[in-house]
Design an enzyme around this catalytic site. Structure first.
Site, PDB file in Angstrom:
ATOM      1  N   GLY A  63       6.886  53.152   6.882  1.00 58.64           N
ATOM      2  CA  GLY A  63       5.548  52.799   6.961  1.00 58.64           C
ATOM      3  C   GLY A  63       4.673  53.833   6.161  1.00 58.64           C
ATOM      4  O   GLY A  63       5.089  54.629   5.260  1.00 58.64           O
ATOM      5  N   SER A  96      12.216  56.526   4.779  1.00 58.92           N
ATOM      6  CA  SER A  96      10.896  56.614   3.868  1.00 58.92           C
ATOM      7  C   SER A  96      10.026  57.494   4.870  1.00 58.92           C
ATOM      8  O   SER A  96      10.168  58.911   4.544  1.00 58.92           O
ATOM      9  CB  SER A  96      10.396  55.203   3.956  1.00 58.92           C
ATOM     10  N   ALA A  97       9.008  57.227   5.351  1.00 58.48           N
ATOM     11  CA  ALA A  97       8.128  57.929   6.014  1.00 58.48           C
ATOM     12  C   ALA A  97       8.671  59.008   7.044  1.00 58.48           C
ATOM     13  O   ALA A  97       8.555  60.059   7.126  1.00 58.48           O
ATOM     14  CB  ALA A  97       6.938  57.265   6.775  1.00 58.48           C
ATOM     15  N   HIS A 133      12.161  56.594  -2.167  1.00 60.62           N
ATOM     16  CA  HIS A 133      11.692  55.513  -3.208  1.00 60.62           C
ATOM     17  C   HIS A 133      11.639  56.093  -4.580  1.00 60.62           C
ATOM     18  O   HIS A 133      10.623  55.640  -5.313  1.00 60.62           O
ATOM     19  CB  HIS A 133      10.627  54.737  -2.860  1.00 60.62           C
ATOM     20  N   GLU A 169      16.141  54.305  -4.107  1.00 66.06           N
ATOM     21  CA  GLU A 169      16.074  53.361  -3.201  1.00 66.06           C
ATOM     22  C   GLU A 169      17.674  53.087  -3.268  1.00 66.06           C
ATOM     23  O   GLU A 169      18.366  52.694  -4.159  1.00 66.06           O
ATOM     24  CB  GLU A 169      15.257  52.100  -3.422  1.00 66.06           C
TER      25      GLU A 169
END
Lengths: 214, 214
Positions: A63, A96-97, A133, A169
């Site tokens: 997110g 990710s976040a 990413h 990724e």
């Protein structure tokens, strides 16, 4: 004592949600874990997000990084999570976040700064930064925005900035105590201030990053 | 009284530095302007950056938005520039980072948050936000990071957030008093909270944005 699984991304092109790291998550959480605390702060619809996580029977954290970190501060969870993970050995998994906030700071997130957290300092479970990413420069692009490499280079123009591990990724970092290993199917790229960047393949031992001086 | 020229990007694919908006800059600054204050804060090597600007005989503001805004605060220039532009009519021109800091806030920059400014609130020369280098979603991309549209949608999930004007590379916004006009060769896309986005072609009158309630 710390056990961390820091994933670049939740979804990989051509496969389903968390599929690309499912085996890693399964083995990471298999050891004595009966309950998982899922932190849904990074997306707006927290109930829906929690439902997705529950359905998958796994924890994750994707997110918006700014929203996630601000909520962690607002709820006084930054030092609490740090203590539980570093001193009590609670396993931490982020994607990710959730990977960004596990590092020293969110200075190397790709996200849009949609909210203002009280600091860019994060949980600090590892003594370096991560760029999830991570994206190689596209030589055919006509877009003139900075490339990812240029952005990280700008970060390293600032004094005292730490290493940045660019996780493409499909890859992730597993930390167990003082041992760090690159897992997954893609390479990672390590950016060090004032030095050429270095590529690492899955399976590489990156434990030296855990002792690197800031 | 205000006169603003807010450019999406300094360099457009296939042309030189500021070439794509050279005529607009020339006519924007032609009226009584003898000296231009160039603010080189957004890049690390300020002397080199100032030299490039001097060589081009034009003012601009590109680079890293966080670095630019932090330096403006550190040097107590945010309210000073606002006063000079809004009350004394000093023309303001910005490109990319310089466009972001001219709006309400830098919440919709694309840049990496390499430094921590005391606030995301910016100079506030217009009552909305801009996303420079606006990029359409590439249907062929295998990258799973958020699209630009998704990022702006995340911003609008936050309460009370203003309109976001997505300026594609090659276009710019000219503001003269209460009149705003889209110039350049590419379209802009306007994102409003809770409403479908709208496309505007060069030449469009966007003055309604200047009176929009926050």
């Amino acid at each position: 004592m710390r056990r961390l699984l820091l994933v670049s991304n939740s979804t990989l092109y051509g496969s389903g949600y968390l599929d690309h790291c499912e085996e890693n998550i399964r083995s990471f959480f298999s050891r004595d874990v009966k309950r998982v605390l899922f932190v849904p702060y990074a997306l707006h619809d927290r109930d829906e997000y929690a439902k997705i996580a529950r359905n998958k029977f796994q924890s994750l954290g994707g997110g918006n990084t700014f929203r996630l970190l601000k909520c962690l501060y607002d709820n006084k969870l930054v030092t609490e999570i740090r203590k539980r993970v570093l001193e009590e050995g609670v396993p931490y998994m982020g994607s990710s976040a959730g990977t960004n906030v596990a590092t020293i700071s969110i200075n190397t997130t790709n996200d849009m700064p949609i909210v203002f957290p009280p600091s860019f300092s994060a949980i600090g479970l590892v003594p370096f930064n991560i760029n999830p990413h991570y994206l190689d420069t596209d030589p055919n692009s006509r877009h003139m925005g900075e490339t990812r490499e240029q952005r990280i280079t700008q970060f390293h123009e600032e004094p005292g900035t730490p290493c940045v591990l660019g996780l493409r990724e499909g890859c992730m970092l597993l930390v167990e105590g003082d041992k760090a290993t690159l897992l997954g199917t893609t390479k990672a790229r390590l950016f060090m201030r004032g030095q050429p960047s270095v590529e690492y393949s899955p399976g590489s031992d990156l434990s030296f990053l855990l002792t690197a001086a800031q």
